[in-house]
Design an enzyme around this catalytic site. Sequence first.
Site, PDB file in Angstrom:
ATOM      1  N   ASP A   1      -4.833  -1.873   9.738  1.00  0.00           N
ATOM      2  CA  ASP A   1      -5.495  -0.541  10.076  1.00  0.00           C
ATOM      3  C   ASP A   1      -7.114  -0.545   9.064  1.00  0.00           C
ATOM      4  OD1 ASP A   1      -5.373   0.624   7.928  1.00  0.00           O
ATOM      5  OD2 ASP A   1      -3.575   2.413   8.474  1.00  0.00           O
TER       6      ASP A   1
ATOM      7  N   ASP B   1      -8.666   0.744   6.668  1.00  0.00           N
ATOM      8  CA  ASP B   1      -8.190   1.386   5.371  1.00  0.00           C
ATOM      9  C   ASP B   1      -7.412   0.359   4.669  1.00  0.00           C
ATOM     10  OD1 ASP B   1      -9.430   3.240   5.939  1.00  0.00           O
ATOM     11  OD2 ASP B   1      -7.624   4.765   5.580  1.00  0.00           O
TER      12      ASP B   1
ATOM     13  N   GLU C   1       0.975  -0.874   0.269  1.00  0.00           N
ATOM     14  CA  GLU C   1      -0.030  -0.211   0.233  1.00  0.00           C
ATOM     15  C   GLU C   1       0.901   1.032  -0.149  1.00  0.00           C
ATOM     16  OE1 GLU C   1      -2.189  -0.663   3.502  1.00  0.00           O
ATOM     17  OE2 GLU C   1      -3.422   2.113   3.007  1.00  0.00           O
TER      18      GLU C   1
ATOM     19  N   ASP D   1      -1.758  -2.836   5.154  1.00  0.00           N
ATOM     20  CA  ASP D   1      -1.653  -1.611   7.065  1.00  0.00           C
ATOM     21  C   ASP D   1      -2.716  -2.941   7.127  1.00  0.00           C
ATOM     22  OD1 ASP D   1       0.591  -0.041   5.408  1.00  0.00           O
ATOM     23  OD2 ASP D   1      -0.414   1.642   6.083  1.00  0.00           O
TER      24      ASP D   1
END
Length: 686
Positions: free
Chosen positions: A525, A527, A450, A523
């Site tokens: 998280d 997102d 990402e 990642d």
Amino acid sequence: MAEKTAKNKAYSAESIQVLEGLEPVRKRPGMYIGTTGTDGLHHLIWEIFDNARDEAMGGFANDIEVTLLPGNRVRVTDNGRGIPVDIHKQTKVSALETIMTTLHAGGKFGGEDGGYKVSGGLHGVGASVVNALSSYCKVTVHKDGGEYVQEYSQGKKKAAVKKIGSTKLSGTIVVFEPDKAIFPIIDFSFKRVVDHLRQQAYLVKGLRITVIDASKYEGKIKEEDVFKISELGLEIPSMSFYFEGGLLSLVKFYNSPLKPIHKNIFYVEKKINEYESVEVSLQYVDDISARILAFANNIHTPEGGTHLTGFKTALTRTLNTYGRKNNLIKESEDNFTGEDVLEGLTAVISVKLREIQFEGQTKGKLGTVEAQGTVNTVFSEAFTYFLEENPDDARAIINKVVLALKARKAAKAAKDSVLRKGALEGMTLPGKLADCQSKSAEDSELFIVEGDSAGGTAKTGRDRRTQAILPLRGKILNIERARLDRMLESEQIKNLVIALGTAIGDTFDISKLRYHKIIIATDADVDGAHIRTLILTLLYRFFRPLIDGGYIYIAQPPLYKIKKGKEIHYAYSDDEKAKVVGKDEVEEATEPQPEEEVAEVEEAEKDEKKTTKKSKVSIQRYKGLGEMNAEELWETTMDPERRILKQVTIEDGVAADKVFDILMGTDVPARKSFIQSNATKANLDV
Ligand code: 1YM
């Protein structure tokens, strides 16, 4: 067992057909129950249950209980008429004995004196097969005021049918214990029994089915005691199912977590004759996938068949006709295709047939030709009537299908443009791709990371011989539902598709796959989870063989780096962090750095003396891969020797489809909560 309430339908002992003894069953059990594994084992229960259920479908019983008993025994009871015990003319023995000890004996299908039973593939073969494969079996019949029993071992009777008392009850009780000599592993799954019988309860309106797991109550329960199970004061797991609405209840159940787009659920049940009927229920939801369940003689047909074909044809035609007639489809617009009308559809189709044929690899496909026309006629007529009677529902359905049609056309246009001869083929590998040196797909891995910053780090940290890196920009695209076509227009996705090498759509060729491990490293998280889902959706919709083939993985970067004196630990979860740090001993840190906790802990030294001393522990939380340096990324996430990968599998296509729809759908809260609660679930492959 309830007091006798049976409708009367004369049984005559002549209506039994006798074929042969039970030796063939023990010799080749697979021929009769499919396997001697766990499927076949559970099949024994379905077989006995089916007889009880047939009795309920005939209108003679309304209560069935299935109990897992200690010692691998299973008990099935019904409150029907009881298996006939009178003497059978041909064999001169009790009808019960004939049914239990000879192959293919059962009520005649049709004929003047009638049998109500419907046959169906493996299920028709009856109780004698179960008896043959059981080291112990006992049938108790309550009938015409008398209680009768007979016991068997490996299909052979121990004695003649005995009358052991009088009774006010009516019904049949079968207890059996599968033979260890036939089944290598005997381990009934309560969940599996519950799932199967719940579905059966939907298929037979007004039938109560209770499932009890008394298998763990060894010594506390005698076989006979189970009658008074509630009086024993034991908290035995049990489930009871009863659905007044039949298939309509099933559609409601399926749609309960979804958003129906119209209020009324369509339902039709039509008896063709004494033995044959068609039942269909449906409702559309705000969703793009379809959930269609089809049954023939209460047997699930996952591969569909003639009944499903009849239904789909009728659905497409009826909606086109209604839409045109009521000017809900523009004149310039094409007709709906079979594909369009399936979007968002939840439907259950159940047919009962006298003659039934199954086809296909797993016999999961109905082959009976007449079923197609019958379902088509019955459903078209009833559904046309439904649309006319419920114009609001009709409009909502047509609008939804129009949307599906438009999305399909847009998707096709986009796909065509991507696929335009040479559009992908001639294209050089994207500049963003840092390819690996190896040309062997088997040895090569593609890391999808990402953002450019993580991409840079990964490029430095990787083993360039076998590891390629493709960075994707933050949010690839905010794909709305049904707009997957847009995905293929995106430069980012094109890069990915070209990097994979397989092309897409009609020209898809898995042998051209350039990497045998495709590792999504986003990642840790929300997102990151979102992007991962978008990639997975793309793969699921357009590159399904890559998932099925086990080529897709999800990287597991650590969440924390923990420094304890000179030691460095990586923690992949909060639990792990707590373990490393020693949760209880952590003192509140003063002025923690952003994303960094500093704690003083008592640390046990590893030397023999086991002295303890205070040492500084610093905890760094990684928000993204970009926060790691190249060495850290290699050590924790990329090094094949040390990393953790989760392999993406599609165990249950239906479930996966649903997940993607939640994720891609308009229900944002459901999507959020799903992503958050599932972000770390998957199969581990280290
Ligand atoms: C727990 C299992 O087998 N119930 C059951 C089976 C039969 C009947 C009633 C029955 C059928 C008929 C007439 C008929 C069966 N009978 C036959 C046979 N429960 C369970 N309950 N009277 C009772 O078919 O006309 C086979 S199964 F062959 F006797 F008809």
